[in-house]
Enzyme design. Structure first.
Site, PDB file in Angstrom:
ATOM      1  CD  GLN A  30      -0.969  -0.777   3.644  1.00  0.00           C
ATOM      2  OE1 GLN A  30      -2.190  -0.693   3.657  1.00  0.00           O
ATOM      3  NE2 GLN A  30      -0.305  -1.413   4.593  1.00  0.00           N
ATOM      4  CG  ASP A  85      -2.494   2.581  14.621  1.00  0.00           C
ATOM      5  OD1 ASP A  85      -2.732   2.158  15.767  1.00  0.00           O
ATOM      6  OD2 ASP A  85      -3.386   2.756  13.767  1.00  0.00           O
ATOM      7  CD  GLU A 105      -0.178  -4.190   9.910  1.00  0.00           C
ATOM      8  OE1 GLU A 105      -0.121  -4.061   8.678  1.00  0.00           O
ATOM      9  OE2 GLU A 105      -1.164  -3.830  10.603  1.00  0.00           O
ATOM     10  CG  ASP A 137      -3.353 -13.246   5.120  1.00  0.00           C
ATOM     11  OD1 ASP A 137      -4.190 -12.617   5.793  1.00  0.00           O
ATOM     12  OD2 ASP A 137      -3.647 -13.874   4.095  1.00  0.00           O
ATOM     13  CG  ASP A 155      -7.185  -1.155  14.438  1.00  0.00           C
ATOM     14  OD1 ASP A 155      -7.752  -0.447  13.586  1.00  0.00           O
ATOM     15  OD2 ASP A 155      -6.399  -0.693  15.290  1.00  0.00           O
ATOM     16  N   PRO A 162      -9.866  -5.285  -2.026  1.00  0.00           N
ATOM     17  CG  PRO A 162      -7.638  -5.423  -2.668  1.00  0.00           C
ATOM     18  CD  PRO A 162      -8.775  -4.456  -2.552  1.00  0.00           C
TER      19      PRO A 162
END
Length: 281
Positions: A30, A85, A105, A137, A155, A162
């Site tokens: 991303q 985060d 994550e 994943d 979260d 996707p």
């Protein structure tokens, strides 16, 4: 040089803040951006969508975590899917009953940037001895794990493209399979004003898997809207506990630095405005 930081909520509406770009990088997954803004401090963005900020993160993270965590009599293990985060993990770690908070994550660069630039959000959670990180994943982890968690917090980014699969009945069933008896799932479900069908569909998907689904709503400044959350469980219903009981748990667990959540707020979160009721029935 200051610029307008836009996020579209629909094709005809959105929210913006002014700020200056501090970092931009394309990860394998991303586009990651950090902006410095006068209104919210540092803002964290993924693929052009606002995720969190230094100054308003508590609106989202406290409400994602505490209604279910406080309603659970003694949570020992918690899992965060996403949440790179660190804000959700930091709120969970406030509960002294928890022995482990495990984050799964996908993008390690989200964790890297958060560690370096968003300490005001994670407050050192990554270095807490009870914190565990798995990079990979989250769905794969849910399929493979034999650990059973009392709290599972999804979260994640919004259910578009996707990410849509992450809000499906099949994914919710995977989360349920990783839950201990008496456990609960928490997640965000979108804006009832800007995303009414998203709210309706997500709640419908949850109800295909869980016996008790409790939606609730709070305003999130960085999202520019009232935002929806939900807890899902076969046994735990956070609507059943009183403000006095919430305050008792907050005191017993010594939940510190709460900027939004308290007993009266807990009760108010589950009060549903009339315009929202058709979406959740």
């Amino acid at each position: 040089m200051s610029e307008k930081i836009f996020e579209r909520l629909t094709d005809a509406a959105g929210v913006y803040f002014e700020g200056t770009l501090a970092e931009r990088r394309q990860t394998p997954f991303q586009l990651l951006e950090v902006y410095e803004t006068p209104q919210l401090g540092r803002i964290f963005r993924l693929d052009g969508a606002n995720m969190t900020s230094e100054r308003d993160e508590f609106f989202y993270h406290e409400n994602l975590v505490h209604p279910a965590a406080v309603a659970h009599p003694a949570p020992k293990r918690a899992l965060v899917i996403g949440g790179g985060d660190g804000g959700s993990s930091e709120e969970l770690l406030k509960h002294r009953t928890l022995d482990v908070v495990h984050m799964a994550e996908l993008d390690p660069e989200v964790v890297e940037v958060s560690r370096a630039q968003f300490r005001a959000v994670h407050r050192g959670a990554f270095d807490d001895p009870r914190f565990k990180l798995t990079v990979g994943d989250g769905l794969a982890y849910l399929r493979e794990t034999r650990v059973r968690y009392d709290l599972v917090s999804m979260d994640l980014t919004d259910p578009v493209g996707p990410s849509l699969e992450l809000y499906s009945p099949a994914t919710f069933a995977l989360a349920k399979g990783a839950m201990a008896p008496g456990g609960a799932l928490t997640l965000h479900i979108g804006s009832p004003w800007f995303h009414p069908e998203r709210v309706r569909q997500t709640l419908s998907n949850l109800r295909q898997v869980f016996r008790i689904v409790a939606p609730y709503f709070a305003y999130i400044p960085i999202y520019g809207s009232v935002w929806g959350f939900a807890t899902a469980s076969d046994t735990l219903d956070p609507r059943a506990i009183t403000p006095a009981e919430v305050e008792r748990v907050i005191a017993a667990r010594n939940l510190a630095d709460l900027q939004f959540y308290n007993g009266e707020v807990h009760r108010a979160l589950f009060a549903i405005p009339n315009y929202v009721k058709p979406l959740i029935e």
